[in-house]
Design an enzyme around this catalytic site. Structure first.
Site, PDB file in Angstrom:
ATOM      1  N   HIS A   1      -1.726 -12.929  -3.723  1.00 44.84           N
ATOM      2  CA  HIS A   1      -1.400 -12.414  -4.579  1.00 44.84           C
ATOM      3  C   HIS A   1      -0.298 -11.764  -5.043  1.00 44.84           C
ATOM      4  CE1 HIS A   1      -3.463  -9.426  -7.791  1.00 44.84           C
ATOM      5  NE2 HIS A   1      -3.630 -10.703  -8.404  1.00 44.84           N
TER       6      HIS A   1
ATOM      7  N   SER B   1       5.200  -1.020  12.101  1.00 44.34           N
ATOM      8  CA  SER B   1       3.887  -1.180  12.365  1.00 44.34           C
ATOM      9  C   SER B   1       3.583  -2.344  11.429  1.00 44.34           C
ATOM     10  CB  SER B   1       2.882   0.210  12.142  1.00 44.34           C
ATOM     11  OG  SER B   1       1.562  -0.409  12.030  1.00 44.34           O
ATOM     12  N   ALA B   2       3.143  -3.606  12.143  1.00 40.49           N
ATOM     13  CA  ALA B   2       3.148  -4.586  11.449  1.00 40.49           C
ATOM     14  C   ALA B   2       1.718  -5.299  11.404  1.00 40.49           C
ATOM     15  CB  ALA B   2       4.227  -5.623  11.538  1.00 40.49           C
TER      16      ALA B   2
ATOM     17  N   ASN C   1       5.049  -7.948   2.961  1.00 43.03           N
ATOM     18  CA  ASN C   1       6.378  -7.561   3.038  1.00 43.03           C
ATOM     19  C   ASN C   1       7.368  -8.535   3.292  1.00 43.03           C
ATOM     20  OD1 ASN C   1       4.359  -5.703   5.847  1.00 43.03           O
ATOM     21  ND2 ASN C   1       5.014  -4.964   3.964  1.00 43.03           N
TER      22      ASN C   1
ATOM     23  N   ARG D   1      -5.361   3.328  16.164  1.00 48.12           N
ATOM     24  CA  ARG D   1      -5.929   4.513  15.414  1.00 48.12           C
ATOM     25  C   ARG D   1      -7.282   4.188  14.509  1.00 48.12           C
ATOM     26  NH1 ARG D   1      -5.262   4.980  10.050  1.00 48.12           N
ATOM     27  NH2 ARG D   1      -3.762   3.172   9.920  1.00 48.12           N
TER      28      ARG D   1
ATOM     29  N   ALA E   1      -8.294  -2.581   7.857  1.00 52.24           N
ATOM     30  CA  ALA E   1      -8.320  -1.362   8.744  1.00 52.24           C
ATOM     31  C   ALA E   1      -7.655  -0.162   8.032  1.00 52.24           C
ATOM     32  CB  ALA E   1      -7.653  -1.697   9.989  1.00 52.24           C
TER      33      ALA E   1
ATOM     34  N   CYS F   1       5.239   2.272   7.128  1.00 50.78           N
ATOM     35  CA  CYS F   1       5.167   1.068   8.120  1.00 50.78           C
ATOM     36  C   CYS F   1       6.512   0.295   7.954  1.00 50.78           C
ATOM     37  CB  CYS F   1       3.954  -0.127   7.761  1.00 50.78           C
ATOM     38  SG  CYS F   1       2.444   0.673   7.871  1.00 50.78           S
TER      39      CYS F   1
END
Length: 264
Positions: free
Chosen positions: A51, A167-168, A177, A21, A263, A146
């Site tokens: 962080h 989506s990773a 995550n 995308r 992105a 995601c």
């Protein structure tokens, strides 16, 4: 963490190069799973420094049901800036779905409150599930979720969590995550009188962006260090009662940050 480095190497060596995308291009695999025993230490990367402040504040922000970045900005967290509108709003993203999923006849469902109550009163249930994927509202979200569904499981006095992530973004997103859901598992375990068990991370489209390849290769040259220990204030008994000051990461030693572009 070896599990994460194994994922990086697997995708670099076996992934398919595909468009995406954002127009950046990716190398990806479909379907991958990692497992972390939370008794063995807190699963935060040691082959590049993360962080942690951003991870904790984002999770607290989700649990507040908040969908405006004002709280994040006030606490020095910028990870959602690229997607917010001019007023700082993101639409009905994670916090809204977790805490106030709209009911067809009016009213809302607090999935997190229901989850905690269900674990306390019916630990053997197979319905300890929270979904952030609401088809009726996906188009109103600045970014569709995601990490979209997670399930808890109780056995032998331990609470485990499995996350499905459609989506990773392996280099930038997945380390956040892992730490976020490991921490959530520990928090829910504490308020339900259980010990933290495993965190299982199941990935759908697991991808490295083309402009992260060199960073991934650098990270693969580094050796994992012993995992740190996450201390949580034992006096907190309400999952919505945690504050940033209730968390302390001990003995965290990590290699330097590896910068990479986002992105959008």
């Amino acid at each position: 963490m070896k599990q994460y480095l194994d994922l990086l190497q697997h995708v670099m060596e076996n992934g398919s190069d595909r468009g995406d995308r954002t127009g950046t291009g990716t190398r990806s695999v479909f379907g991958y799973q990692m497992r972390f025993d939370l008794a063995q230490g807190f699963p935060v990367l040691t082959t590049k420094k993360l962080h942690l402040r951003s991870i904790i504040h984002e999770l607290l922000w989700f649990l507040k049901g908040d969908t405006n970045i004002a709280y994040l900005k006030e606490n020095g967290v910028s990870i959602w800036d690229e997607w917010a509108d001019e007023n700082g709003d993101l639409g009905p993203v994670y916090g809204a779905q977790w805490r106030s999923w709209p009911k067809p006849g009016g009213g809302h469902i607090d999935q997190i409150a229901n989850l905690v109550e269900s674990i306390k009163t019916n630990p053997n249930s197979r319905r300890h599930i929270v979904s952030a994927w609401n088809p009726a509202e996906v188009d109103e979200m600045a970014l569709p979720p995601c990490h979209c569904l997670f399930q808890f499981y109780v056995a032998d006095g331990k609470l485990s969590c499995q996350l499905y992530q459609r989506s990773a973004d392996i280099f930038l997103g997945v380390p956040f995550n892992i730490a976020s859901y490991a921490l959530l598992t520990m928090m829910v375990a504490q308020v339900t009188g259980l010990k933290a068990g495993d965190f299982i991370h199941t990935l759908g489209d697991a991808h490295l962006y083309a402009n992260h390849f060199e960073q991934a290769r650098l990270q693969l040259t580094r050796q994992p260090k012993p995992l740190p220990v996450m201390r949580i204030n034992p006096d907190v008994k309400d999952v919505f009662g945690f504050a940033f000051e209730d968390f302390s990461l001990e003995n965290y030693s990590a290699d330097p940050v590896i910068k990479a572009p986002i992105a959008v």
